[in-house]
Every structure is written in C-alpha cells, then in structure tokens.
Design a protein around this motif. Structure first.
Motif, mmCIF file in Angstrom:
data_model
loop_
_atom_site.group_PDB
_atom_site.id
_atom_site.type_symbol
_atom_site.label_atom_id
_atom_site.label_comp_id
_atom_site.label_asym_id
_atom_site.label_seq_id
_atom_site.Cartn_x
_atom_site.Cartn_y
_atom_site.Cartn_z
ATOM 1 N N ASP A 188 -6.502 30.387 44.335
ATOM 2 C CA ASP A 188 -6.434 31.070 43.033
ATOM 3 C C ASP A 188 -5.036 30.979 42.422
ATOM 4 O O ASP A 188 -4.877 30.752 41.222
ATOM 5 C CB ASP A 188 -6.840 32.548 43.187
ATOM 6 C CG ASP A 188 -8.358 32.698 43.309
ATOM 7 O OD1 ASP A 188 -9.066 31.722 42.985
ATOM 8 O OD2 ASP A 188 -8.817 33.770 43.727
ATOM 9 N N ARG A 191 -4.559 27.598 41.028
ATOM 10 C CA ARG A 191 -5.266 27.406 39.753
ATOM 11 C C ARG A 191 -4.454 27.970 38.590
ATOM 12 O O ARG A 191 -4.364 27.365 37.524
ATOM 13 C CB ARG A 191 -6.648 28.072 39.815
ATOM 14 C CG ARG A 191 -7.618 27.292 40.677
ATOM 15 C CD ARG A 191 -8.819 28.109 41.117
ATOM 16 N NE ARG A 191 -9.614 28.603 40.011
ATOM 17 C CZ ARG A 191 -10.953 28.604 40.008
ATOM 18 N NH1 ARG A 191 -11.633 28.103 41.024
ATOM 19 N NH2 ARG A 191 -11.615 29.082 38.976
ATOM 20 N N ASN A 195 -2.123 25.621 35.820
ATOM 21 C CA ASN A 195 -2.624 25.713 34.453
ATOM 22 C C ASN A 195 -1.493 25.736 33.429
ATOM 23 O O ASN A 195 -1.633 25.264 32.308
ATOM 24 C CB ASN A 195 -3.469 26.989 34.318
ATOM 25 C CG ASN A 195 -4.204 27.044 33.008
ATOM 26 O OD1 ASN A 195 -4.936 26.118 32.691
ATOM 27 N ND2 ASN A 195 -4.000 28.103 32.247
ATOM 28 N N ASN A 226 -12.448 25.374 45.997
ATOM 29 C CA ASN A 226 -12.104 26.233 44.859
ATOM 30 C C ASN A 226 -11.183 25.610 43.825
ATOM 31 O O ASN A 226 -11.081 26.113 42.715
ATOM 32 C CB ASN A 226 -11.468 27.524 45.385
ATOM 33 C CG ASN A 226 -12.470 28.351 46.157
ATOM 34 O OD1 ASN A 226 -13.463 28.811 45.604
ATOM 35 N ND2 ASN A 226 -12.245 28.485 47.448
ATOM 36 N N ALA A 227 -10.506 24.533 44.194
ATOM 37 C CA ALA A 227 -9.495 24.040 43.250
ATOM 38 C C ALA A 227 -9.465 22.514 43.095
ATOM 39 O O ALA A 227 -8.637 22.012 42.343
ATOM 40 C CB ALA A 227 -8.113 24.537 43.678
ATOM 41 N N CYS A 230 -9.005 20.870 39.642
ATOM 42 C CA CYS A 230 -7.768 20.874 38.850
ATOM 43 C C CYS A 230 -6.572 20.350 39.660
ATOM 44 O O CYS A 230 -5.435 20.712 39.394
ATOM 45 C CB CYS A 230 -7.490 22.248 38.258
ATOM 46 S SG CYS A 230 -7.364 23.575 39.462
#
Ligand code: AHR
Length: 487
Positions: A188, A191, A195, A226-227, A230
């Motif tokens: 998280d 992410r 960003n 989960n990532a 990206c």
C-alpha cells in the motif's frame, strides 16, 4: 572432461545490459575516498570524482549505478545534499559506522559521476523515514523542465536542464532496515509513493518496488498481487555468506570446504530466481515486470583492523568464481532478470575496485565483468553443460559454469573451471565456428590483488583448437575465460 552444447536455435531472449550494473552506497569508503575526494584533493579528479576509478568503471562499460543505498537510502534526505557544499547539513550515518558525513556528495555530484562514467543512474528514494512530498519533489528536481520553485532551485544550483533519471527505487529493504514493514503494508505504501513520482515530459520512470530478502516467497506474492499493476521492476537481494551471519568466513583465509560452500551458496540464486519468477508469473505471465537483483555478492568478515561498520573485505579468485556463477545464472534468466547490481563498486563487500589513498587496485571480480561485457544486449543462447560434480557431500557444485550469447556476427562464450586444483578439457559443440580469440583470468583460489602487488588480470588465451564442429578448450584450474567466436 566437460561438454557444453551451445544451441543457436534456443534463446531466453536478449541479455539486458543492466545485468552488469553496480551499486554504490554511502557506506565506509565507497563514496567518500573511494569515488569522491573533492576538488581540492591531490588525488587526480574531475569535479571531485577520482579519475582512476571513473576510467576503470568506463573500461567495463558499466551500464547503470545504484545510489545512495542500501539502508542509507531510507535515512537520506536529498535536500541535505544540494546547494553550496560548505553549507550542507552534516549527518551521522547511523547504519554504517556512525561517522559524520558532510553531504558534499549529493544529487549533482552523483549525476556528474554518471555523466563521467557514461552510465545510467538508478536512484533509491526514501520511504522509511521520508515523506511522499520529499520523494515527489526529488523526482521533480531531477526530471522536470517546468517552471516551479523546485526547478528554479535546481537551476540556481547550476543545472539548467533536467537530467531525465529513469530507474527509480521506492524504498530499500522495506522488510528490514527500510522500515520493518509487512508486505501488505509495504504494497500500500508503495502504491501511494509511486503515484506521486510523476512523469515529466518524456522522462518516464521505471519504478522499482522493494522485493524479497532471499527466499521470502510470501513477500513476492503479496507485493505482486497488490502492486504489480503499478511497478516496472521488483527487486531481490541475495548475499552469499559462507559460515552464516554469526560465523562469517574471512575473505582471504579460507579452506577448500569454505570455497565450495561459497560457490554452492552463490549457485543457489538460480533456485531463488526461478522460485520468485514463478510467483511473478502468476500475476505477470508476460514478464512485463523485471526482476531487479539490485544487491548481490559475497559478504565476509571485515579485514582485521578496519571499522566493522565499513564492510571492507579483500577479494580473491573465490569472489571471481562467485561473480562468474552469478552472472551466468542472470544471463540464463534474462527473460525475467532485467537488472543486477553487484554490492558494491568500491571498498565495500564484493568490491570490483579497492582504493587506499591515491592507490587503486582492480579486483578479480572486476576482471570477470571485463570478460563478460560482450554479453550486454546480446541474444542469449541455450547452453547445456555436462560436467562432473565438485566439492563435498554438503556443498557440491558443477565443475564448470558457462553462458553464451550472440551479437554482431560473434558468439561470446564465457566459461569457468571451478576446480581449485585441476585443469579440465572442455569440449564446446558449436557448428560453424570461424576464428576464435580468447581471454582468461586464472589464479589460486585464495589469490588476490593487493596494493603494490596485483598479479591477477585478464590475459590473452589461446589454449584451444577448433575440431570440426567442436572447440576443445584446456581450462586451467580456477579460471574464467571468454571466447569470441566468429560466425
Ligand atoms: O550492501 C550493504 C547493505 O546490505 C545494504 O545497505 C542493505 O540494503 C543490505 O542489507
């Protein structure tokens, strides 16, 4: 005798040049003293950067350099390292020896180093103790040509145009020194931080997430799940530590058993790359996300009398063999391994270069990089090896390691005889060979280059003959060779 079959019709893909990358951390005398001596030093330098070290890095065509850490990265605040050098904030390097650093080597100096070497920068941003704004503005400072306070600040510091940094790490070892995070939490955090690392103009970032410590499959699984969408790359750190953390080998005084333990440990990265790659395949079957082995190499006891926090170790033919084994594995996994960075460039761990004041020596590991440089950007070729086993029941390795690639009308074969005592006849089946030239590095397993006495280096090698579709090579004990085959 060993047989190597080179299959020109079989390939894992192109060997990324970035596999031949390096890593330079603010640790011991890697940066300060090893690379950066300041403009006023009596050691020949350009803009404070040692000329001898730069020339050595250029000679192996170093493609990429990772900086500023390592553990150091997650305590590094980039603003401390810009502006007039004499006004920069001092800091204590809490990870490595508790020494005070004056931050005279910062962003501009690192980019100048990369310019002089002709390599690409790979910067690791601070996730552990830095803010998102801080990381976001570092990217802006490096890559933007817009009109903003941050860009004006860069211009005031002497750099008009953006540099266009591509490789961007979002934290280092976030499971450990970078913040002791759980993979769920890091995914998280990754992410969010990534960003705000923006693309400026054409400067698209290649974003690298923190990957596993050695064999931590769960970390890879959770972070990919989960990532993956990206990220462009996922790191892997793997050190060869014979004897283990609490009973590490010495770098130059070791037994044959230690030698085989070391090589077996290095060869184990094949299993780890395969295992992590299979997990990555679950979420990224097209292999878009590169595996970035941005720390690898041997980790021994520090040399007697040196600061334990500086991780200074000598480098023998054993290290050269570790490099050969590792690079052959990365070459063969070039469908997934996009970058690797040996730890580290100067005076730290498995260094390719050692310095003492104005003196410099190139280590046996350096010469392996020299022998392997033609693999960069070449098409990997299938390379099947039938070799006997060496070592002990506990620590066994194949007698020979090799890899092959094709580029510009040549096939490059790198092969190593891991036997510390015996020469080996190696028969390479390779139809259509025209002329062959060779180079070799050879020595005793515990031989090393010291200041004022550096016997090990690459030399011309011609102890081979073409017999029809085969090349018979007489490989001396403990040797690494490069054959360039005209096709
Ligand atoms: O290379 C030395 C250290 O090893 C690095 O700082 C860290 O990332 C790793 O644990």
């Amino acid at each position: 005798m060993t047989r190597i079959h080179i299959r020109r019709g079989q390939s894992a893909g192109t060997i990324s040049r970035y596999i031949y990358g390096s890593f330079s951390e603010h640790l011991g005398h890697c940066i300060y003293g090893g690379i950066f001596v300041g403009k006023d030093s009596s050691i020949p330098n350009v803009n404070g950067i040692r000329t001898d070290v730069v020339e050595a890095m250029k000679a192996i065509r170093m493609p990429v350099l990772r900086w500023p850490g390592g553990c150091f990265a997650d305590e590094y605040h980039w603003r401390d390292g810009i502006g007039p050098q004499e006004k920069r904030r001092n800091m204590v390097n809490t990870n490595w020896g508790g020494v005070t650093e004056d931050n005279s080597f910062g962003t501009h100096e690192f980019m100048e180093l990369c310019r002089q070497v002709g390599c690409e920068p790979y910067i690791t941003g601070n996730v552990g103790s830095g803010t998102m704004q801080e990381m976001s503005e570092w990217v802006e400072y490096l890559n933007s040509d817009g009109d903003s306070t941050v860009v004006r600040e860069r211009r005031a510091n002497g750099r008009q145009d953006s540099w266009g940094v591509r490789f961007w790490g979002v934290g280092n070892e976030s499971w450990g020194c970078g913040g002791i995070m759980r993979p769920e939490y890091y995914a998280d955090v990754y992410r969010r931080y990534q960003n705000f690392c923006r693309q400026y103009g054409d400067h698209k970032l290649y974003k690298i997430a923190c990957g596993s410590n050695g064999g931590d499959a769960n970390w890879t699984d959770v972070v990919m799940k989960n990532a993956a969408f990206c990220m462009d790359g996922l790191s892997l750190h793997y050190y060869t530590i014979p004897g283990g953390w609490n009973n590490k080998n010495k770098a130059i005084v070791f037994t044959k058993e230690d030698y085989f333990e070391t090589l077996a440990g290095a060869a184990d990265i094949d299993r780890l790359v395969t295992m992590h790659s299979e997990i990555m395949d679950k979420y990224d079957p097209d292999k878009r996300v590169g595996m970035i082995v941005d720390e690898w190499g041997t980790w021994f006891e520090v040399e007697p009398g040196t600061n334990p926090g500086f991780l200074y170790q000598q480098n023998t033919m054993r290290d050269a063999m570790v490099a050969a084994v590792s690079l052959d594995i990365f070459n063969r996994h070039c469908d997934r391994v996009f970058m690797a960075n040996i730890a580290q460039t100067v005076n730290v761990l498995q260094a390719i270069i050692l310095t003492k004041d104005e003196q410099m020596v190139l280590t046996p590991t350096y010469y392996v990089f020299d022998l392997y440089k033609e693999h960069m950007d070449a098409k990997e070729l299938g390379c099947e090896i039938e070799a006997g086993k060496l070592g002990t029941e506990k620590f066994s390795v194949p007698g020979v390691t090799a890899s092959a690639s094709e580029k510009d009308g040549f096939i490059t074969v790198t092969l190593s005889n891991l036997d510390p005592d015996k020469a080996d006849d190696v028969v390479i089946s390779l139809p259509g060979a025209g002329g062959v030239t060779g180079r070799i590095l050879q020595g005793k397993m515990d031989e090393f280059n010291d200041f004022g006495n550096a016997p090990l280096k690459t030399e011309a090698f011609s102890d081979f003959e073409i017999r029809g579709d085969e090349i018979l090579v007489r490989m001396p004990a403990c040797s690494v060779a490069e054959l360039r085959v005209k096709i």
